[in-house]
Design a protein around this motif. Structure first.
Motif, PDB file in Angstrom:
ATOM      1  N   GLN A   1       0.833  -1.211   0.000  1.00 16.73           N
ATOM      2  CA  GLN A   1       0.000   0.000   0.000  1.00 16.73           C
ATOM      3  C   GLN A   1       0.867   1.262   0.000  1.00 16.73           C
ATOM      4  O   GLN A   1       0.603   2.209  -0.733  1.00 16.73           O
ATOM      5  CB  GLN A   1      -0.866   0.058   1.268  1.00 16.73           C
ATOM      6  N   GLY A   2       1.891   1.239   0.847  1.00 18.49           N
ATOM      7  CA  GLY A   2       2.774   2.407   0.950  1.00 18.49           C
ATOM      8  C   GLY A   2       3.421   2.741  -0.377  1.00 18.49           C
ATOM      9  O   GLY A   2       3.633   3.909  -0.698  1.00 18.49           O
ATOM     10  N   MET A   3       3.705   1.706  -1.179  1.00 24.99           N
ATOM     11  CA  MET A   3       4.395   1.932  -2.446  1.00 24.99           C
ATOM     12  C   MET A   3       3.533   2.673  -3.470  1.00 24.99           C
ATOM     13  O   MET A   3       4.061   3.200  -4.426  1.00 24.99           O
ATOM     14  CB  MET A   3       4.907   0.604  -3.011  1.00 24.99           C
TER      15      MET A   3
ATOM     16  N   VAL B   1       0.611   4.681  -2.162  1.00 28.84           N
ATOM     17  CA  VAL B   1       0.122   5.846  -1.419  1.00 28.84           C
ATOM     18  C   VAL B   1       1.162   6.976  -1.430  1.00 28.84           C
ATOM     19  O   VAL B   1       0.813   8.148  -1.528  1.00 28.84           O
ATOM     20  CB  VAL B   1      -0.252   5.437   0.025  1.00 28.84           C
ATOM     21  N   ILE B   2       2.446   6.616  -1.364  1.00 29.41           N
ATOM     22  CA  ILE B   2       3.488   7.649  -1.330  1.00 29.41           C
ATOM     23  C   ILE B   2       3.451   8.526  -2.588  1.00 29.41           C
ATOM     24  O   ILE B   2       3.725   9.722  -2.532  1.00 29.41           O
ATOM     25  CB  ILE B   2       4.897   7.011  -1.154  1.00 29.41           C
ATOM     26  N   PHE B   3       3.078   7.925  -3.724  1.00 31.93           N
ATOM     27  CA  PHE B   3       3.028   8.717  -4.959  1.00 31.93           C
ATOM     28  C   PHE B   3       1.863   9.699  -4.927  1.00 31.93           C
ATOM     29  O   PHE B   3       1.973  10.821  -5.434  1.00 31.93           O
ATOM     30  CB  PHE B   3       2.966   7.798  -6.191  1.00 31.93           C
TER      31      PHE B   3
ATOM     32  N   LEU C   1       0.647  10.976  -2.111  1.00 27.29           N
ATOM     33  CA  LEU C   1       1.061  11.980  -1.137  1.00 27.29           C
ATOM     34  C   LEU C   1       2.016  12.986  -1.774  1.00 27.29           C
ATOM     35  O   LEU C   1       1.849  14.206  -1.656  1.00 27.29           O
ATOM     36  CB  LEU C   1       1.747  11.287   0.049  1.00 27.29           C
ATOM     37  N   ALA C   2       3.011  12.485  -2.481  1.00 25.50           N
ATOM     38  CA  ALA C   2       4.021  13.354  -3.089  1.00 25.50           C
ATOM     39  C   ALA C   2       3.386  14.273  -4.131  1.00 25.50           C
ATOM     40  O   ALA C   2       3.601  15.485  -4.117  1.00 25.50           O
ATOM     41  CB  ALA C   2       5.129  12.506  -3.714  1.00 25.50           C
TER      42      ALA C   2
ATOM     43  N   VAL D   1      -0.560  15.991  -2.452  1.00 25.17           N
ATOM     44  CA  VAL D   1      -0.480  16.805  -1.247  1.00 25.17           C
ATOM     45  C   VAL D   1       0.722  17.753  -1.316  1.00 25.17           C
ATOM     46  O   VAL D   1       0.633  18.899  -0.917  1.00 25.17           O
ATOM     47  CB  VAL D   1      -0.431  15.921   0.018  1.00 25.17           C
TER      48      VAL D   1
ATOM     49  N   PRO E   1       0.705  20.928   4.572  1.00 29.59           N
ATOM     50  CA  PRO E   1       0.306  21.129   3.168  1.00 29.59           C
ATOM     51  C   PRO E   1      -0.441  22.433   2.908  1.00 29.59           C
ATOM     52  O   PRO E   1      -0.484  22.887   1.775  1.00 29.59           O
ATOM     53  CB  PRO E   1      -0.610  19.919   2.888  1.00 29.59           C
TER      54      PRO E   1
ATOM     55  N   TYR F   1       9.376  20.367   1.478  1.00 35.62           N
ATOM     56  CA  TYR F   1       9.477  19.285   0.504  1.00 35.62           C
ATOM     57  C   TYR F   1      10.823  19.306  -0.203  1.00 35.62           C
ATOM     58  O   TYR F   1      11.461  18.264  -0.358  1.00 35.62           O
ATOM     59  CB  TYR F   1       8.320  19.351  -0.507  1.00 35.62           C
TER      60      TYR F   1
ATOM     61  N   ARG G   1      11.312   6.349  -4.015  1.00 36.13           N
ATOM     62  CA  ARG G   1      10.011   6.771  -3.461  1.00 36.13           C
ATOM     63  C   ARG G   1       9.249   5.561  -2.901  1.00 36.13           C
ATOM     64  O   ARG G   1       8.617   5.652  -1.850  1.00 36.13           O
ATOM     65  CB  ARG G   1       9.191   7.497  -4.519  1.00 36.13           C
ATOM     66  N   ALA G   2       9.300   4.457  -3.627  1.00 34.20           N
ATOM     67  CA  ALA G   2       8.611   3.255  -3.139  1.00 34.20           C
ATOM     68  C   ALA G   2       9.193   2.840  -1.785  1.00 34.20           C
ATOM     69  O   ALA G   2       8.459   2.475  -0.863  1.00 34.20           O
ATOM     70  CB  ALA G   2       8.731   2.125  -4.154  1.00 34.20           C
TER      71      ALA G   2
ATOM     72  N   GLY H   1       7.868   5.072   0.770  1.00 34.42           N
ATOM     73  CA  GLY H   1       6.477   4.708   1.018  1.00 34.42           C
ATOM     74  C   GLY H   1       6.351   3.555   1.990  1.00 34.42           C
ATOM     75  O   GLY H   1       5.434   3.500   2.810  1.00 34.42           O
ATOM     76  N   MET H   2       7.311   2.628   1.913  1.00 34.72           N
ATOM     77  CA  MET H   2       7.241   1.442   2.753  1.00 34.72           C
ATOM     78  C   MET H   2       7.439   1.755   4.238  1.00 34.72           C
ATOM     79  O   MET H   2       7.092   0.924   5.069  1.00 34.72           O
ATOM     80  CB  MET H   2       8.238   0.389   2.265  1.00 34.72           C
TER      81      MET H   2
ATOM     82  N   ILE I   1       4.095   4.767   5.228  1.00 34.93           N
ATOM     83  CA  ILE I   1       2.740   4.213   5.407  1.00 34.93           C
ATOM     84  C   ILE I   1       2.513   3.769   6.857  1.00 34.93           C
ATOM     85  O   ILE I   1       1.399   3.885   7.377  1.00 34.93           O
ATOM     86  CB  ILE I   1       2.495   3.031   4.428  1.00 34.93           C
TER      87      ILE I   1
END
Lengths: 231, 231
Positions: free
Chosen positions: A189-191, A193-195, A197-198, A201, B142, B152, B186-187, B190-191, B194
């Motif tokens: 999920q994080g992989m 969701v981070i995109f 967010l970046a 947001v 944000p 950022y 980024r991934a 994200g890990m 999250i």
């Protein structure tokens, strides 16, 4: 002309009758029309609601303002949703869960890479199409305790559960090694969701320039094979 | 008793003199004391500031309120930070970048797994220790355009750049396969992000019960080897 069973207004507003024929039966065309109209109306309410939530904040948003934005009578909204909380949750449910279910229900050709790729492409596309809802989920939703809990339990954890189920199935089939799914599903999920967010947001332009397919291809490769060079 | 070169108050407030000895030279003990005191004071300001930011929101927070919270004269704060924006950025810099730099500067024993694990354990620990700052970064930051952009660019993208550098080094050493580092870094972020989002913003109890080490071990394994079963 009879009254439609949705709102009592549509016979006039839409220029054709949605009335059931005498005897309470309707023919197939009328039913499809009615269902199509219902889905369209529902969608219009969801979109109007997101606009109002984003403009006013959740607490100050009213059903009246949503009705005005959707150009629908206030009473009509209640035929679709009992409360503004239900509108917001329906919006996220449709954005996050429904499309995931569709993808999971498609016949899988035993190719976990293609499956994961279509999940990722769909997630990223939907984030981009629903940027306002994504921003809202990070910035405002956390402040409304009951709403946040319902969202997290009924939508975020549901999504997580589907991913965990997929991981377990793959392990059972001998495709995946044994995984701590409560950690790996969240990492997956994080992989994506981070995109969101970046880009949404924090306005990260480098992410905005990547296509969903580019992101998905690289993330799937990483998720399946890891970063180490094979020897 | 001479005046300390920090605030003009500490001789009184701290009960010992930080004055330089006559001639403008100070001995080693006095210097260490002065530096230690400076670091402590700086930390106290950062912590007080985060409390005030979280309580009042960024816009309504004042240097005066931060000074009161830290029990320090208002003028003293300006000896450390030119503005409240600088306080907030210093806080994130210390939380996100400084410890990453420390870890990256440690002699690496050629073991990328141990390195990634220490990055992850450190990230998750720091998130938990600085829960208020984490929540703030998702929910409020944000909304402040200039601050968000500075945060950022100077902190989030800096962190990303360090990870990209590490990935490229590993590929150059023949350890990692070629990676699209702008996506993979980024991934990787994200890990762990999250888990902060789930636990701190959404109150996910299952995540809160995991130790940083448990999360890090499983995520490192996934990141290096992927989910597929080796044949």
């Amino acid at each position: 002309m009879g009254l439609c069973d949705l709102c009592g207004l549509c016979g006039k507003r839409f220029g054709f009758s949605l009335a059931k024929p005498p005897g309470g039966k309707e023919n197939g065309v009328a039913r499809l029309r009615r269902e199509g109209l219902r889905a369209e109306r529902r969608q219009a309410i969801l979109e109007a609601a997101m606009k109002v939530f984003a403009q006013r904040g959740y607490a100050a948003a009213t059903i009246r303002a949503i009705a005005r934005e959707a150009n629908i009578a206030q009473g009509t909204i209640y035929l679709y949703f009992p409360s503004k909380r239900d509108i917001l949750l329906a919006l996220y449910r449709s954005m996050i869960l429904e499309s995931l279910e569709e993808i999971m229900a498609r016949p899988r050709k035993g190719d976990e890479a293609a499956f994961l790729r279509s999940v990722l492409v769909d997630r990223i596309r939907r984030f981009r199409e629903n940027a306002r809802a994504v921003r809202f989920a990070f910035t405002e939703l956390p402040f409304h305790k009951e709403l946040r809990e319902k969202f997290y339990r009924e939508i975020a954890l549901e999504q997580l559960g589907r991913i965990q189920t997929f991981l377990r199935e793959q392990t059972a089939r001998g495709k995946f090694r044994p995984l701590r799914t409560e950690i790996v599903a969240r990492a997956f999920q994080g992989m994506y969701v981070i995109f969101a967010l970046a880009e949404i947001v924090y306005g990260d332009g480098e992410v905005a320039r990547l296509t969903p397919e580019e992101i998905a291809d690289e993330v799937v490769r990483l998720f399946l094979h890891g970063a180490l060079k094979k020897r």
